[in-house]
Design an enzyme around this catalytic site. Structure first.
Site, PDB file in Angstrom:
ATOM      1  N   LYS A 189      -1.268  -9.353   7.616  1.00  0.00           N
ATOM      2  CA  LYS A 189      -1.085  -8.092   6.895  1.00  0.00           C
ATOM      3  C   LYS A 189      -1.308  -6.952   7.857  1.00  0.00           C
ATOM      4  O   LYS A 189      -2.318  -6.913   8.568  1.00  0.00           O
ATOM      5  CB  LYS A 189      -2.104  -8.022   5.744  1.00  0.00           C
ATOM      6  CG  LYS A 189      -2.052  -6.736   4.953  1.00  0.00           C
ATOM      7  CD  LYS A 189      -1.095  -6.850   3.786  1.00  0.00           C
ATOM      8  CE  LYS A 189      -0.718  -5.504   3.215  1.00  0.00           C
ATOM      9  NZ  LYS A 189       0.499  -4.911   3.807  1.00  0.00           N
ATOM     10  N   GLN A 214      -6.478  -4.722  13.429  1.00  0.00           N
ATOM     11  CA  GLN A 214      -6.206  -5.024  12.015  1.00  0.00           C
ATOM     12  C   GLN A 214      -6.949  -6.275  11.535  1.00  0.00           C
ATOM     13  O   GLN A 214      -7.366  -6.352  10.385  1.00  0.00           O
ATOM     14  CB  GLN A 214      -4.684  -5.210  11.843  1.00  0.00           C
ATOM     15  CG  GLN A 214      -4.203  -5.100  10.414  1.00  0.00           C
ATOM     16  CD  GLN A 214      -4.038  -3.668   9.944  1.00  0.00           C
ATOM     17  OE1 GLN A 214      -3.509  -2.840  10.671  1.00  0.00           O
ATOM     18  NE2 GLN A 214      -4.477  -3.370   8.742  1.00  0.00           N
ATOM     19  N   LYS A 220     -10.455  -5.047  10.713  1.00  0.00           N
ATOM     20  CA  LYS A 220     -10.393  -4.076   9.622  1.00  0.00           C
ATOM     21  C   LYS A 220     -10.160  -4.804   8.291  1.00  0.00           C
ATOM     22  O   LYS A 220     -10.839  -4.556   7.295  1.00  0.00           O
ATOM     23  CB  LYS A 220      -9.231  -3.113   9.885  1.00  0.00           C
ATOM     24  CG  LYS A 220      -9.043  -2.051   8.822  1.00  0.00           C
ATOM     25  CD  LYS A 220      -7.769  -1.254   9.035  1.00  0.00           C
ATOM     26  CE  LYS A 220      -7.691  -0.679  10.437  1.00  0.00           C
ATOM     27  NZ  LYS A 220      -6.622   0.322  10.588  1.00  0.00           N
ATOM     28  N   LYS A 267       0.741  -6.821  12.977  1.00  0.00           N
ATOM     29  CA  LYS A 267       1.280  -5.466  13.115  1.00  0.00           C
ATOM     30  C   LYS A 267       2.670  -5.581  13.722  1.00  0.00           C
ATOM     31  O   LYS A 267       2.985  -6.578  14.370  1.00  0.00           O
ATOM     32  CB  LYS A 267       0.377  -4.642  14.028  1.00  0.00           C
ATOM     33  CG  LYS A 267       0.545  -3.148  13.883  1.00  0.00           C
ATOM     34  CD  LYS A 267      -0.255  -2.556  12.746  1.00  0.00           C
ATOM     35  CE  LYS A 267       0.092  -1.092  12.554  1.00  0.00           C
ATOM     36  NZ  LYS A 267      -0.800  -0.397  11.618  1.00  0.00           N
ATOM     37  N   GLY A 293       3.526   0.435   5.895  1.00  0.00           N
ATOM     38  CA  GLY A 293       3.908   1.578   6.725  1.00  0.00           C
ATOM     39  C   GLY A 293       2.903   1.840   7.841  1.00  0.00           C
ATOM     40  O   GLY A 293       1.846   1.220   7.920  1.00  0.00           O
ATOM     41  N   ASP A 294       3.252   2.756   8.702  1.00  0.00           N
ATOM     42  CA  ASP A 294       2.380   3.287   9.758  1.00  0.00           C
ATOM     43  C   ASP A 294       3.119   4.527  10.270  1.00  0.00           C
ATOM     44  O   ASP A 294       3.973   5.070   9.545  1.00  0.00           O
ATOM     45  CB  ASP A 294       2.151   2.240  10.876  1.00  0.00           C
ATOM     46  CG  ASP A 294       1.048   2.646  11.850  1.00  0.00           C
ATOM     47  OD1 ASP A 294      -0.118   2.464  11.524  1.00  0.00           O
ATOM     48  OD2 ASP A 294       1.358   3.151  12.943  1.00  0.00           O
ATOM     49  N   THR A 306      -5.369   5.988   2.687  1.00  0.00           N
ATOM     50  CA  THR A 306      -6.035   6.011   3.995  1.00  0.00           C
ATOM     51  C   THR A 306      -6.814   7.319   4.161  1.00  0.00           C
ATOM     52  O   THR A 306      -7.993   7.319   4.542  1.00  0.00           O
ATOM     53  CB  THR A 306      -5.029   5.820   5.137  1.00  0.00           C
ATOM     54  OG1 THR A 306      -4.255   4.652   4.860  1.00  0.00           O
ATOM     55  CG2 THR A 306      -5.715   5.659   6.473  1.00  0.00           C
ATOM     56  N   ASN A 319       0.910  11.256   7.053  1.00  0.00           N
ATOM     57  CA  ASN A 319       0.348  10.701   5.814  1.00  0.00           C
ATOM     58  C   ASN A 319      -1.180  10.713   5.795  1.00  0.00           C
ATOM     59  O   ASN A 319      -1.796  11.207   4.844  1.00  0.00           O
ATOM     60  CB  ASN A 319       0.890   9.272   5.626  1.00  0.00           C
ATOM     61  CG  ASN A 319       0.233   8.585   4.462  1.00  0.00           C
ATOM     62  OD1 ASN A 319      -0.767   7.889   4.617  1.00  0.00           O
ATOM     63  ND2 ASN A 319       0.771   8.804   3.275  1.00  0.00           N
ATOM     64  N   SER A 363      -3.454  -1.502  -0.221  1.00  0.00           N
ATOM     65  CA  SER A 363      -2.300  -2.407  -0.086  1.00  0.00           C
ATOM     66  C   SER A 363      -2.636  -3.773  -0.693  1.00  0.00           C
ATOM     67  O   SER A 363      -1.799  -4.407  -1.331  1.00  0.00           O
ATOM     68  CB  SER A 363      -1.929  -2.608   1.377  1.00  0.00           C
ATOM     69  OG  SER A 363      -1.086  -1.585   1.823  1.00  0.00           O
TER      70      SER A 363
END
Ligand code: NDP
Length: 448
Positions: free
Chosen positions: A93, A114, A117, A129, A168-169, A213, A244, A380
């Site tokens: 993820k 990630q 996290k 990622k 997204g990123d 976020t 964002n 998410s």
């Protein structure tokens, strides 16, 4: 030198030799692994079982050609990436980044971060990622659609709600997620909502994902302030970026009574001592996809500095929310000189290792991204949950879960730092807590 330190230096050296050209990836490995000696001292079995070597090697990395045509019919070629880093806790993820600077090193650093996290969120998700060196800036909607369709035409075979779930990123928002989800759905002939997150709530997304976020970052900062016996209300805040994460960090900070006086983009910095007018920023960035310098034309009294350094502005709280390595030694010295007391990362790895040392030396509380910006991926995971159960939570229900998740992450990091002898050091707390969970699971799953 302790035995665990010696082993660690040897392991980091090996990883450096193996991944010589990948400076961002190596930076993220050093950041995590240098926190681990107090934990490894108590758990040498993870060294014996080569857990550190295994975690630093992605389970799989995919690189592919993405050909597409612009509006004039010219054929262009970009490179696509997906690094499926670790699936010990659940399916891979992590987001997709579309930016010209994207390369394997950047995707690997993001994927590596990630893993830990996602572990901190307490949700059953592994780490991955991806992205592309495609630049959506200045492209028409049709061009972005054609690119996304071509990207997904290759990537779809690696994805699935139980396999790998992107989001997204930088450069990937609801528009791009929509085009990619549409193409995936068409290829597999299934409405598999759970294969991607960040969807619009009208077609399978969750409320609060867009805000998650930035909001989560502020909830984390609120906890940090309370731990210091201070309040967020009335504090002067800097937020870099105006995408964002930045926009929703500004929104929540303002809702909680802070005064956000500056934001930025890669062109320059806006300073507005009366407090950033967020509606203007949203109009420029979310609606018009314009440049932040336009803010100055629309708001009386605002100042704009081309290519300016936001960290020179006096503040109580600094929130880097743009991109990696944006806050360096010089910025850290300025923040310390100006009396800043809290820095928390909305972006991934925006503060360099040297700058972090300066902040720590100045007794500035520092919230690392893998904890402070985990609200996005946590929501998410709530989106995946809703997709699987064909249910939809209200905005308030989702936000109150986010608040609880951020509090739990904060407590976990804070208490872990104390337990391993570095009270107040959130980096050590986050890295040890995240690593511990992943290492234990990897160990339980055998040598895989
Ligand atoms: P966006 O694309 O929405 O916004 C990115 C912002 O950062 C823009 O203002 C952009 O300015 C600025 N920026 C990008 N690259 C640079 C650069 N090289 N130098 C200066 N400014 C730059 O991205 P997000 O807000 O989604 O992501 C921001 C950061 O937060 C990233 O590090 C991302 O990995 C991280 N993050 C995002 C999450 C999410 O849910 N979106 C979750 C967790 C972390 P410009 O328009 O000029 O390029």
């Amino acid at each position: 030198m302790r035995k665990s330190d010696e082993n660690l230096s040897r392991i980091i050296k090996q990883i450096e030799e193996k991944n010589r050209a990948e400076k961002e990836f190596l930076q993220s490995v050093r950041e995590v692994y240098n926190s681990l000696p107090p934990f490894l001292e108590q758990h040498p079995e993870y060294l014996d079982k080569k857990i550190l070597e295994r975690i630093a090697e992605p389970e799989r990395q995919i690189m592919f050609r993405v050909p597409w045509q612009d509006d004039s019919g010219e054929v262009l070629v970009n490179r696509g990436y997906r690094v499926e880093f670790n699936s010990a806790l659940g399916p891979y993820k992590g987001g997709l980044r579309f930016h010209p600077s994207v390369n394997l090193s950047i995707v690997k650093f993001l994927g590596f971060e990630q893993i830990f996290k996602n572990a901190l969120t307490g949700k059953p998700i592994g780490g991955g990622k991806g992205g592309s060196d495609f630049d959506p800036k200045g492209k028409s909607d049709d061009e972005v659609m054609r690119f996304c369709q071509s990207f997904m035409t290759e990537l779809y075979r690696h994805l699935g709600e139980n396999r790998d779930i992107p989001a997204g990123d930088i450069g990937v928002g609801t528009r791009e997620i929509g085009f990619m989800f549409g193409q995936y759905k068409r290829i597999v002939n299934q409405y598999e909502s759970g294969m991607i997150t960040g969807k619009d709530p009208e077609w399978g997304g969750t409320l609060v994902r867009n805000e998650a976020t930035g909001y989560g970052l502020i909830y984390f900062v609120k906890e940090m302030m309370e731990e210091k016996g201070e309040e967020l209300e009335g504090k002067t805040v800097l937020v870099s970026g105006s995408g964002n994460v930045a926009i929703y960090a500004i929104e929540k900070a303002q809702q909680l009574g802070a005064n956000v006086v500056a934001c930025s983009d890669s062109g320059g910095v806006i300073y507005d001592e009366n407090g950033i007018n967020l509606e203007v920023v949203k109009q420029i960035k979310e609606v018009e996809r314009g440049r932040i310098k336009e803010y100055k034309e629309r708001v009386d009294g605002a100042e704009y500095k081309d290519g300016g350094n936001i960290w020179e502005i006096p503040c109580d709280i600094a929130l880097p929310c743009a991109t990696q390595n944006e806050l360096q030694e010089e910025g850290a010295h300025k923040l310390a000189e100006n009396g800043c007391t809290v820095v928390a990362e909305g972006a991934n790895m925006p503060v360099t290792l040297d700058a972090i040392d300066i902040l720590h030396d100045a007794d500035i509380a520092f919230g690392p991204g893998k904890a402070a910006n985990a609200g996005g991926v946590a929501v998410s995971a709530l989106e995946m949950h809703q997709n699987a159960s064909r249910d939809a939570l209200t905005f308030d229900e989702t936000e109150s879960r986010l608040v609880q998740i951020m509090k739990t992450i904060h407590t976990n990091c804070y208490e872990t730092a104390e337990e391993y002898g570095t009270p107040g050091n959130y980096i050590h707390g986050a890295n040890i807590a995240g690593f511990k969970k992943v290492a234990r699971s990897m160990d339980a799953l055998g040598v895989i």
